[in-house]
Structures are given as structure tokens and as C-alpha cells.
Write a protein that holds these residues in place. Structure first.
Motif, PDB file in Angstrom:
ATOM      1  N   ALA A 307       0.833  -1.204   0.000  1.00  0.00           N
ATOM      2  CA  ALA A 307       0.000   0.000   0.000  1.00  0.00           C
ATOM      3  C   ALA A 307       0.869   1.255   0.000  1.00  0.00           C
ATOM      4  CB  ALA A 307      -0.930  -0.002   1.205  1.00  0.00           C
ATOM      5  N   ILE A 308       1.935   1.241   0.805  1.00  0.00           N
ATOM      6  CA  ILE A 308       2.840   2.400   0.874  1.00  0.00           C
ATOM      7  C   ILE A 308       3.578   2.598  -0.440  1.00  0.00           C
ATOM      8  CG2 ILE A 308       5.013   3.164   1.932  1.00  0.00           C
ATOM      9  CD1 ILE A 308       3.910   2.112   4.598  1.00  0.00           C
ATOM     10  N   MET A 309       3.886   1.519  -1.119  1.00  0.00           N
ATOM     11  CA  MET A 309       4.634   1.608  -2.371  1.00  0.00           C
ATOM     12  C   MET A 309       3.798   2.144  -3.527  1.00  0.00           C
ATOM     13  SD  MET A 309       6.714  -2.017  -2.218  1.00  0.00           S
ATOM     14  CE  MET A 309       7.345  -1.875  -3.890  1.00  0.00           C
ATOM     15  N   SER A 310       2.482   2.018  -3.451  1.00  0.00           N
ATOM     16  CA  SER A 310       1.677   2.244  -4.654  1.00  0.00           C
ATOM     17  C   SER A 310       0.696   3.407  -4.584  1.00  0.00           C
ATOM     18  CB  SER A 310       0.897   0.966  -4.986  1.00  0.00           C
ATOM     19  OG  SER A 310       0.046   0.617  -3.904  1.00  0.00           O
ATOM     20  N   PHE A 311       0.507   4.048  -3.418  1.00  0.00           N
ATOM     21  CA  PHE A 311      -0.531   5.082  -3.375  1.00  0.00           C
ATOM     22  C   PHE A 311      -0.151   6.272  -4.253  1.00  0.00           C
ATOM     23  CE2 PHE A 311       2.076   6.431   0.288  1.00  0.00           C
ATOM     24  CZ  PHE A 311       2.155   7.807   0.091  1.00  0.00           C
ATOM     25  N   LYS A 312      -1.193   6.986  -4.739  1.00  0.00           N
ATOM     26  CA  LYS A 312      -0.993   8.074  -5.701  1.00  0.00           C
ATOM     27  C   LYS A 312      -1.565   9.383  -5.165  1.00  0.00           C
ATOM     28  CE  LYS A 312      -3.075   6.484  -9.344  1.00  0.00           C
ATOM     29  NZ  LYS A 312      -3.483   6.319 -10.752  1.00  0.00           N
ATOM     30  N   ASN A 313      -1.257  10.439  -5.896  1.00  0.00           N
ATOM     31  CA  ASN A 313      -1.762  11.772  -5.571  1.00  0.00           C
ATOM     32  C   ASN A 313      -3.261  11.854  -5.882  1.00  0.00           C
ATOM     33  OD1 ASN A 313      -2.008  14.475  -4.981  1.00  0.00           O
ATOM     34  ND2 ASN A 313      -0.425  15.160  -6.410  1.00  0.00           N
ATOM     35  N   THR A 314      -3.994  12.596  -5.078  1.00  0.00           N
ATOM     36  CA  THR A 314      -5.425  12.770  -5.342  1.00  0.00           C
ATOM     37  C   THR A 314      -5.656  13.478  -6.675  1.00  0.00           C
ATOM     38  OG1 THR A 314      -5.297  14.768  -3.967  1.00  0.00           O
ATOM     39  CG2 THR A 314      -6.198  12.786  -2.944  1.00  0.00           C
ATOM     40  N   GLN A 315      -4.653  14.206  -7.151  1.00  0.00           N
ATOM     41  CA  GLN A 315      -4.802  14.911  -8.429  1.00  0.00           C
ATOM     42  C   GLN A 315      -4.475  14.028  -9.629  1.00  0.00           C
ATOM     43  OE1 GLN A 315      -2.419  18.460  -8.148  1.00  0.00           O
ATOM     44  NE2 GLN A 315      -3.792  19.438  -6.678  1.00  0.00           N
ATOM     45  N   ASP A 316      -4.027  12.817  -9.366  1.00  0.00           N
ATOM     46  CA  ASP A 316      -3.695  11.881 -10.440  1.00  0.00           C
ATOM     47  C   ASP A 316      -4.956  11.091 -10.799  1.00  0.00           C
ATOM     48  OD1 ASP A 316      -2.728   9.958 -12.143  1.00  0.00           O
ATOM     49  OD2 ASP A 316      -1.035   9.382 -10.878  1.00  0.00           O
ATOM     50  N   PRO A 319      -6.000   5.572 -13.988  1.00  0.00           N
ATOM     51  CA  PRO A 319      -6.481   4.395 -13.251  1.00  0.00           C
ATOM     52  C   PRO A 319      -5.319   3.576 -12.682  1.00  0.00           C
ATOM     53  CG  PRO A 319      -6.615   4.019 -15.623  1.00  0.00           C
ATOM     54  CD  PRO A 319      -6.210   5.442 -15.445  1.00  0.00           C
ATOM     55  N   PHE A 320      -5.569   2.893 -11.575  1.00  0.00           N
ATOM     56  CA  PHE A 320      -4.568   2.000 -11.004  1.00  0.00           C
ATOM     57  C   PHE A 320      -4.504   0.723 -11.844  1.00  0.00           C
ATOM     58  CE2 PHE A 320      -5.358   4.463  -7.111  1.00  0.00           C
ATOM     59  CZ  PHE A 320      -4.059   4.635  -6.659  1.00  0.00           C
ATOM     60  N   PRO A 321      -3.315   0.226 -12.123  1.00  0.00           N
ATOM     61  CA  PRO A 321      -3.227  -1.077 -12.800  1.00  0.00           C
ATOM     62  C   PRO A 321      -3.875  -2.160 -11.947  1.00  0.00           C
ATOM     63  CG  PRO A 321      -1.093   0.055 -12.777  1.00  0.00           C
ATOM     64  CD  PRO A 321      -2.002   0.834 -11.878  1.00  0.00           C
ATOM     65  N   SER A 322      -4.481  -3.102 -12.593  1.00  0.00           N
ATOM     66  CA  SER A 322      -5.183  -4.169 -11.857  1.00  0.00           C
ATOM     67  C   SER A 322      -4.218  -5.019 -11.034  1.00  0.00           C
ATOM     68  CB  SER A 322      -5.932  -5.064 -12.848  1.00  0.00           C
ATOM     69  OG  SER A 322      -5.028  -5.592 -13.816  1.00  0.00           O
ATOM     70  N   ILE A 324      -1.949  -3.945  -9.071  1.00  0.00           N
ATOM     71  CA  ILE A 324      -1.551  -3.280  -7.827  1.00  0.00           C
ATOM     72  C   ILE A 324      -2.657  -3.429  -6.780  1.00  0.00           C
ATOM     73  CG2 ILE A 324      -0.958  -1.082  -6.749  1.00  0.00           C
ATOM     74  CD1 ILE A 324       0.307  -0.199  -9.311  1.00  0.00           C
ATOM     75  N   PRO A 325      -2.398  -4.199  -5.719  1.00  0.00           N
ATOM     76  CA  PRO A 325      -3.407  -4.339  -4.658  1.00  0.00           C
ATOM     77  C   PRO A 325      -3.289  -3.210  -3.639  1.00  0.00           C
ATOM     78  CG  PRO A 325      -1.543  -5.771  -4.198  1.00  0.00           C
ATOM     79  CD  PRO A 325      -1.220  -5.033  -5.486  1.00  0.00           C
ATOM     80  N   HIS A 326      -4.325  -3.007  -2.877  1.00  0.00           N
ATOM     81  CA  HIS A 326      -4.335  -2.078  -1.741  1.00  0.00           C
ATOM     82  C   HIS A 326      -3.988  -0.639  -2.152  1.00  0.00           C
ATOM     83  CE1 HIS A 326      -4.370  -5.905   0.278  1.00  0.00           C
ATOM     84  NE2 HIS A 326      -3.146  -6.172  -0.110  1.00  0.00           N
ATOM     85  N   ALA A 327      -4.408  -0.244  -3.324  1.00  0.00           N
ATOM     86  CA  ALA A 327      -4.088   1.099  -3.811  1.00  0.00           C
ATOM     87  C   ALA A 327      -5.072   2.122  -3.247  1.00  0.00           C
ATOM     88  CB  ALA A 327      -4.134   1.117  -5.339  1.00  0.00           C
ATOM     89  N   PHE A 328      -4.585   3.341  -3.084  1.00  0.00           N
ATOM     90  CA  PHE A 328      -5.445   4.442  -2.649  1.00  0.00           C
ATOM     91  C   PHE A 328      -4.789   5.753  -3.066  1.00  0.00           C
ATOM     92  CE2 PHE A 328      -2.469   3.737   0.808  1.00  0.00           C
ATOM     93  CZ  PHE A 328      -2.109   5.016   1.203  1.00  0.00           C
ATOM     94  N   GLN A 329      -5.488   6.853  -2.848  1.00  0.00           N
ATOM     95  CA  GLN A 329      -4.965   8.171  -3.192  1.00  0.00           C
ATOM     96  C   GLN A 329      -4.932   9.068  -1.959  1.00  0.00           C
ATOM     97  OE1 GLN A 329      -7.790   8.625  -6.649  1.00  0.00           O
ATOM     98  NE2 GLN A 329      -5.969   9.454  -7.643  1.00  0.00           N
ATOM     99  N   ILE A 330      -3.971   9.979  -1.949  1.00  0.00           N
ATOM    100  CA  ILE A 330      -3.814  10.892  -0.822  1.00  0.00           C
ATOM    101  C   ILE A 330      -3.304  12.227  -1.356  1.00  0.00           C
ATOM    102  CG2 ILE A 330      -1.400  10.490  -0.163  1.00  0.00           C
ATOM    103  CD1 ILE A 330      -2.467  10.045   2.726  1.00  0.00           C
ATOM    104  N   ASN A 331      -3.527  13.290  -0.610  1.00  0.00           N
ATOM    105  CA  ASN A 331      -3.110  14.620  -1.050  1.00  0.00           C
ATOM    106  C   ASN A 331      -1.602  14.778  -0.859  1.00  0.00           C
ATOM    107  OD1 ASN A 331      -2.475  17.510  -0.955  1.00  0.00           O
ATOM    108  ND2 ASN A 331      -4.684  17.814  -1.069  1.00  0.00           N
ATOM    109  N   PHE A 332      -0.849  14.767  -1.966  1.00  0.00           N
ATOM    110  CA  PHE A 332       0.613  14.828  -1.895  1.00  0.00           C
ATOM    111  C   PHE A 332       1.103  16.173  -1.348  1.00  0.00           C
ATOM    112  CE2 PHE A 332       2.280  11.384  -5.038  1.00  0.00           C
ATOM    113  CZ  PHE A 332       1.613  10.421  -4.294  1.00  0.00           C
ATOM    114  N   ASN A 333       0.402  17.237  -1.651  1.00  0.00           N
ATOM    115  CA  ASN A 333       0.840  18.551  -1.170  1.00  0.00           C
ATOM    116  C   ASN A 333       0.792  18.609   0.358  1.00  0.00           C
ATOM    117  OD1 ASN A 333       1.516  21.471  -1.606  1.00  0.00           O
ATOM    118  ND2 ASN A 333      -0.462  21.746  -0.609  1.00  0.00           N
ATOM    119  N   SER A 334      -0.282  18.091   0.936  1.00  0.00           N
ATOM    120  CA  SER A 334      -0.403  18.070   2.395  1.00  0.00           C
ATOM    121  C   SER A 334       0.646  17.157   3.018  1.00  0.00           C
ATOM    122  CB  SER A 334      -1.799  17.588   2.803  1.00  0.00           C
ATOM    123  OG  SER A 334      -2.797  18.435   2.289  1.00  0.00           O
TER     124      SER A 334
END
Length: 724
Positions: A307-316, A319-322, A324-334
């Protein structure tokens, strides 16, 4: 403080705890639980009180361990907690203080009991205690529930789903602390655990679907740095009572209920420590680091690391590749802002390292920022105060710099950022300097500290690698940075000659060199240069001639001879041969860094040429050295070319005039005369078994920094305790 301690001491005598741990079974529907959980207990706020609580809890636990197989009271307590958590979200929305308060108290007791259970018994015994049902003695049902797994799922749900309000702040922290306690079995093993109940419950089964949500929540807790409610806020008036614990359904919550979050936690750390300003953020970060550094299970990889390796920016929006498990998005600026602000703590620096090293999305984002100074300056300050930091914190800060310097864009941009008045840099007043030049100064200072104090090869190798990565993009170096590059190289050139003298001619001690090096300081460079100039000239030519003929053989013979001459007197041998190898390695790398700069960006760095010319006599002694001949070609060419132009310009030239001649000469110097070398590029690669380093490190941070948790230091097996 004294009254609190005496109350803690009275715990083993408390009638409700006696009943919980006694021989009588208590049904989960018994009114006893309302009475047990309706206490207002000023939470321990010092290591002394936490130790007392631990000792008092052990007494109750041992009684419970003995009786629980027959009573099943531990299971009943957990079931009471589980049933209450189902209504916790509604209670928070309805501001039901009493219900939340009692639920927190249930979890507090469970956490205290669980901590002692984990320390005192094997995992197999622990699981048995959490699968017992209420039954007659000796009757074990085969379909008993696994309450430990249910408890963990409930905690994960509580952490991720319960809204963070003043009345839910403490139970949120307690839930995270209980998860840390559950994972703490690692503390009591010397070897890294590769198969445990942590792997059984957290990497498969009903807990697994909570992975990404839990990691995201813990990260946001760190980002938001929510402070606890002020003492006395949103709680009931305290009921005065001369006894120990206050009981009764509406007896009230002590105003001291929140004080554990505004005062120090484990150990004697100051109350104003930055990491304790938000206990929720601190505890969340520690749990996140523990989860991220769990070893992979035998059949599945660590999902929290995934999960830590794959999360993305909320502005991205891609789509997540199938795959990649446990993917999520978070605000990178914050997240970036929080990381910049929190680098005073080991755990925040370790999180930054983890994200930069393992998550390519966050690394790309950070390297594209136009305000990298906000991140780099705190890292440089960690390295600058190396004497005050533990070695692990320094390693993490240094590796972060190494990872950043792998990027050419970063190496160029840091020389474009101009800083004003760096107050924490005390060697010299820096009214204006580029971020790149400051980075060079701090890294060289770190190498120098390491070579004279700790002599850690890993540290100086990584420092030199970071400088080497930057060298081709050195731009407009500050005169002090240029001077330090050259003077630091010269320091080792002189040291090299001194060690050669000790090694090859052990009985002809050069008192002048010895005296010079024993009194050497940053401010004594010029004195040393003048004092040793004639000595270097006389020694260097003969020594280097000797080296060029049969360097390795002579080195071996001289070392054996020196050992033989000293062994009879039982005098410890200074390992000059090893010292010489280290110094030679540093010199070689520093010469390559200088050469890389001269070859790739000579026209951008007149101050480096000036500093090189100022020390040219010493560099000229090493042009025939067999280990440095190749790399000295370009340096010697630059020295010869510019020395000739200065000679033509006449004597007694001002600094300004010399720099002007250098700038003019750069244009006239034919670039094809400089020999091309392979580009200096070093990439950070983790060791083969990084968990052997990181797991003890993470748990040492938990031990020292977790709020409201105490472990007996004598029981810790994973790492060595400090003597203090």
C-alpha cells in the motif's frame, strides 16, 4: 503525582479487578461490566507511573492467566468491548460521552492485559487465552471463536471509521496503541520474526480488506497533526473521592483524563517535544512504520508495504493497474508539507526515507517541487548537528540526500535556490549562499566528523557518493564551499603522506608532521601548509617512487615488519595499513569529484579553480602517485594552464583580478584537452536483508517515543538498551 502513584499501587487490591481475574465466571451481560468500566483514572504521565502501572497490571494478569481457562473472563471483556464498538459511531454523532468513556476504559484494560500477556507467554498460549469460551473446567469446545482476530478487525474499523472529535480522540489513540501492543511480540525476540500471529492475522483473512484504508488513515493522522482536547474539555466534572479508582456509572471522568497527551510519554523526554504535540499523529506514524517493516509472510508479501509503495496523488486521475493491490490516493501537497515540518523526529525522517525509496509516485512529485529547500534544509540541519543525533537518524538523513542526488534535475535546481542567513550554520556567517553550496558544506563537515570521530566507512562512502552525484552539475559554487572541497582534499593528502611515513619508515618518526597533525584545525590550514611544505617535497617524491615500483608488496612487508617490532612489547598496533586504505579511498573520490566538476562545468566555477590554484603546490606532489596518476591529469592540466596565465599577468594580483583572469582563461582553455572519464553516478541500494536493520530501529523508536506505553527494559531482546 504522589497520589496518582498510590492509586496505581492500589490496583491489585481493587475489588472489581479481583473479580475480573478471580475464579468466578462473569457473563458478558452481567451489570458488573458497567461498574468495572465506569472509572475515572488519571492516566500515567511519566515513566515512573507507567512502570508502576505495569507492575500493578502484572499482578492482576498472573491471576487472570491462572483462572481464565476456567472462567473465560478475558473473552467476556473483549465481547463487551466488541458489542460496544458497534454503537460507537452513533454514540459519537449523538455526543454520548458516557458510552464512549466506558468503551475507552474497556479498551484501556484490554491493552494493559494484552501487553503483559505478550511479554509473559508464548504466542501459542496467548492464542489459547483468546479462544476460550465460558465453560466448565476441562471442557474445550472445538468451534470456539478467535477473539484476537475479531479484536484486531474491530480496532482497524474503529481507527478508520470513527470520526475524530474531542470525545473520540482518546479512544482513537488507544486503538492505535493496542495495535502497537499486539505487534510488540517482536520486542521479546532477538531474531527478526518471519512467522508470527502478526502475519497470521494482518496479512490474510478478515483484516486484509482494511489494509489500504488503515494506511491512508494513519498517513492522514500524521499529516493533520491534530492536537488533543485541552484538559477538562468535553468531560464531566471530577468527583472527589479519597479512594483509588472512582466507580459508578455516572461518577464522572477525571479532568486528568487527557493529561497523558499533553505531557511526556515513555522515558524522560521533554513535554515540549515536537513529536508529542500530537499524540495521535505520533502514535499513528509509529504504527505505520511497524506495519510497513513487517517481513513478508511465507506465502504473501506484506500488504501494508504494498500500500505504501503504490498510493498516488489525489490529483492523479489515471487508473490504477489491476496488478496493484491495496491502492489508494492521498493529497501529496499536504503530505509534503507535513514531512517538511516534522523532520526533527527520527520517525518522520524514516517515513520520508521509506516513501522516497519505495514509492516512485511520491519521489517524482517531490523532485518536481519548486520549493525543495523546505525539505532539504531540515535534512541538512540533522546532518549538521550530527554530534547530537543518533547514528540511525544520521544514516536516514544521508540516504535521503543520496536518493535525491540521483536525479540530475535536483542537482541543477539546488544551485538556483539562494538562501539568506543560515543561522544554524555557525562555522562561518553565511549571509547568502545557494542550497547546493550549503549541501556541499554540510556533507563535507559530516565526512570530516566521521573520519575524526566515528570512522564509519558506510557513512563516509555515502557522503562521498552524494557529492559525486552532484559534481557534474556544480554551479557557481560559493567561495567557502569551493575552499572546503579543496582544503578537505588537501587535509587528506597531507594525512596520507604522514601515514606513509609512519608505515614505511616506522622508526624515523617525523616530529614536525606529527605535531602539525595533532594541532590541526579548520582555522590552522594555512599554518600547516607553510610548516609542511618542505617536508612534503622531500618525502613525497621518494615515497611515491617506492609505491610505483612495488606498492602492494612493500605495503605488506612494512605492515608485517611493524607488527613484529611491536608485538614483543604487547603494545597495541595502530593499523596504519587500514588507515592508509581509507585515506586513499577518500582522496581518490575527492579527486574524482574535483575532476568531474572541472570537466563538466569549469566555466561555472571560477571559485573552485581559484581554491585549486591556491593549493597547487600540494596537488603537484601527487601527480606521479600510482593510484592517482590518471585522475590527476585534468587537475594538473588546469593548474598548469591557469598558473601560466597568472604568471603572465604579473605579481601581487588582487583576488578580484585573479578571478577575472580565471574567467577569461576558461574561455581560452581547449575543452578537448581535458580527458573524459565515465560519469560519476551512484545509486542507493538497500542491503540484502534490510529488515535486520530497520525492524530493531523501528521498535527502538516505539520504545522511546510511543505515548503512554512502557516495556520493562530488562525484557527487551530485540535491541541493546542504552546504558542511561
Amino acid at each position: 503525582m504522589g497520589s496518582n502513584s498510590s492509586r496505581i499501587g492500589d490496583l491489585p487490591k481493587n475489588e472489581y479487578l479481583k473479580k475480573l481475574s478471580g475464579t468466578e465466571s462473569v457473563s458478558e451481560n452481567d451489570p458488573f461490566w458497567n461498574q468495572l468500566l465506569s472509572f475515572s483514572f488519571p492516566a500515567p504521565t511519566s515513566s515512573t507511573e507507567l512502570k508502576l502501572l505495569e507492575e500493578a497490571t502484572i499482578s492482576v494478569c498472573r491471576s487472570l492467566v491462572e483462572n481464565n481457562p476456567r472462567t473465560g473472563n478475558l473473552g467476556a471483556l473483549i465481547k463487551v468491548f466488541l458489542s460496544r464498538t458497534k454503537e460507537l459511531k452513533l454514540s459519537a454523532e449523538c455526543q454520548n460521552h458516557i458510552f464512549i468513556w466506558q468503551t475507552h476504559n474497556a479498551l484501556f484494560i484490554i491493552c494493559c492485559l494484552l501487553k503483559v500477556f505478550i511479554c509473559e507467554m508464548s504466542e501459542e498460549e496467548l492464542q489459547l487465552h483468546f479462544t476460550y469460551e465460558e465453560k466448565s473446567p476441562g471442557n474445550y469446545s472445538s468451534d470456539s471463536e478467535d477473539l484476537l482476530e475479531e479484536l484486531l478487525c474491530c480496532l482497524m474499523q474503529l481507527i478508520t471509521d470513527i470520526p475524530l472529535l474531542d470525545i473520540t480522540y482518546e479512544i482513537s489513540v488507544e486503538a492505535i496503541s493496542t495495535m502497537v501492543v499486539f505487534l510488540s511480540c517482536q520486542l521479546f525476540h532477538k531474531e527478526v520474526l518471519r512467522q508470527s500471529i502478526s502475519h497470521k492475522y494482518l496479512m490474510r483473512g478478515p483484516c486484509l480488506p482494511y489494509t489500504s484504508k488503515l494506511v491512508k488513515t494513519l498517513l492522514y493522522n500524521f499529516i493533520r497533526q491534530e492536537k488533543p482536547p485541552p484538559p477538562g474539555a468535553h468531560v464531566f466534572p471530577q468527583q472527589s473521592d479519597g479512594g483509588g479508582l472512582l466507580y459508578g456509572l455516572a461518577s464522572g471522568v477525571a479532568t486528568g483524563l487527557w493529561t497523558v497527551f499533553t505531557l511526556g510519554g515513555v522515558g524522560s523526554k521533554a513535554a515540549a517535544s515536537p513529536e508529542l504535540s500530537s499524540p495521535l499523529a505520533n502514535q499513528s506514524l509509529l504504527l505505520l512504520l511497524v506495519l510497513a517493516n513487517l517481513t513478508d509472510a511465507s506465502d504473501v508479501p506484506n500488504p501494508y508495504r504494498q500500500a505504501i509503495m503504490s498510493f498516488k496523488n489525489t490529483q492523479d486521475s489515471s487508473p490504477f493497474p489491476s496488478s496493484i493491490p491495496h491502492a489508494f490516493q492521498i493529497n501529496f501537497n499536504s503530505l509534503y508539507t507535513a514531512l517538511c515540518e516534522q523532520q526533527t523526529s527520527d520517525q518522520a525522517t524514516l517515513l520520508l526515507y521509506t516513501l522516497l525509496h519505495q514509492n516512485s509516485n511520491i519521489r517524482t512529485y517531490m523532485l518536481a517541487r519548486t520549493d525543495m529547500e523546505n525539505l532539504v534544509l531540515p535534512i541538512l540541519e540533522i546532518l549538521y548537528h550530527v554530534e547530537e543525533r543518533n547514528s540511525h537518524h544520521v544514516y536516514m538523513a544521508l540516504i535521503i540526500l543520496l536518493i535525491l542526488t540521483e536525479d540530475d534535475g535536483f542537482n541543477r535546481s539546488i544551485h538556483e535556490v539562494i538562501l539568506k542567513n543560515i543561522t544554524w550554520y555557525s562555522e562561518r556567517v553565511l549571509t547568502e549562499i545557494s542550497l547546493g553550496s550549503l549541501l556541499i558544506l554540510v556533507v563535507i563537515r559530516t565526512i570530516q566528523y566521521n573520519m575524526t570521530r566515528t570512522r564509519d566507512k558506510y557513512l563516509h562512502t555515502n557522503c562521498l557518493a552524494a557529492l559525486a552525484n552532484m559534481s557534474a552539475q556544480f554551479r557557481s559554487l560559493h567561495q567557502y564551499a569551493a575552499q572546503r572541497i579543496i582544503s578537505y582534499t588537501c587535509r587528506h593528502l597531507r594525512r596520507y603522506v604522514y601515514v606513509l611515513d609512519k608505515l614505511y619508515f616506522p622508526h624515523s618518526h617525523c616530529s614536525t608532521l606529527q605535531h602539525c597533525f595533532s594541532t590541526l584545525s579548520d582555522n590552522g590550514e594555512e599554518l600547516l601548509s607553510l610548516t609542511c611544505s618542505h617536508i612534503l617535497r622531500s618525502y613525497a617524491s621518494s615515497l611515491f617512487s617506492l609505491l610505483s615500483k612495488k606498492h602492494n608488496k612493500v605495503l605488506e612487508q612494512a605492515t608485517q615488519s611493524l607488527r613484529g617490532s611491536l608485538s614483543s612489547n604487547d603494545v597495541p598496533l595502530p593499523d596504519y595499513a587500514q588507515d592508509l586504505n581509507v585515506i586513499e579511498e577518500v582522496i581518490r573520490m575527492m579527486l574524482e569529484i574535483i575532476n568531474s566538476c572541472l570537466t563538466n562545468s569549469l566555466h561555472h566555477n571560477p571559485n573552485l579553480v581559484y581554491a585549486l590554484l591556491y593549493k597547487r603546490d600540494l596537488f603537484e606532489q601527487f601527480r606521479t602517485h600510482p593510484s592517482f596518476q590518471d585522475i590527476m591529469q585534468n587537475i594538473d592540466l588546469v593548474i598548469t594552464f591557469f598558473s601560466s596565465r597568472l604568471l603572465q599577468a604579473g605579481a601581487e594580483l588582487s583576488v578580484e583580478r585573479v578571478l577575472e583572469i580565471i574567467k577569461q582563461g576558461v574561455v581560452a582553455l581547449p575543452k578537448d584537452r581535458l580527458k573524459k572519464f565515465p560519469e560519476l553516478k551512484f545509486k542507493y541500494v538497500e542491503e540484502e536483508q534490510p529488515e535486520e536493520f530497520f525492524i530493531p530501529y523501528v521498535w527502538s523508536l516505539v520504545y522511546n517515543s510511543a505515548v503512554g506505553l512502557y516495556w520493562n527494559p530488562q525484557a527487551i531482546q530485540l535491541f541493546t538498551m542504552d546504558s542511561d
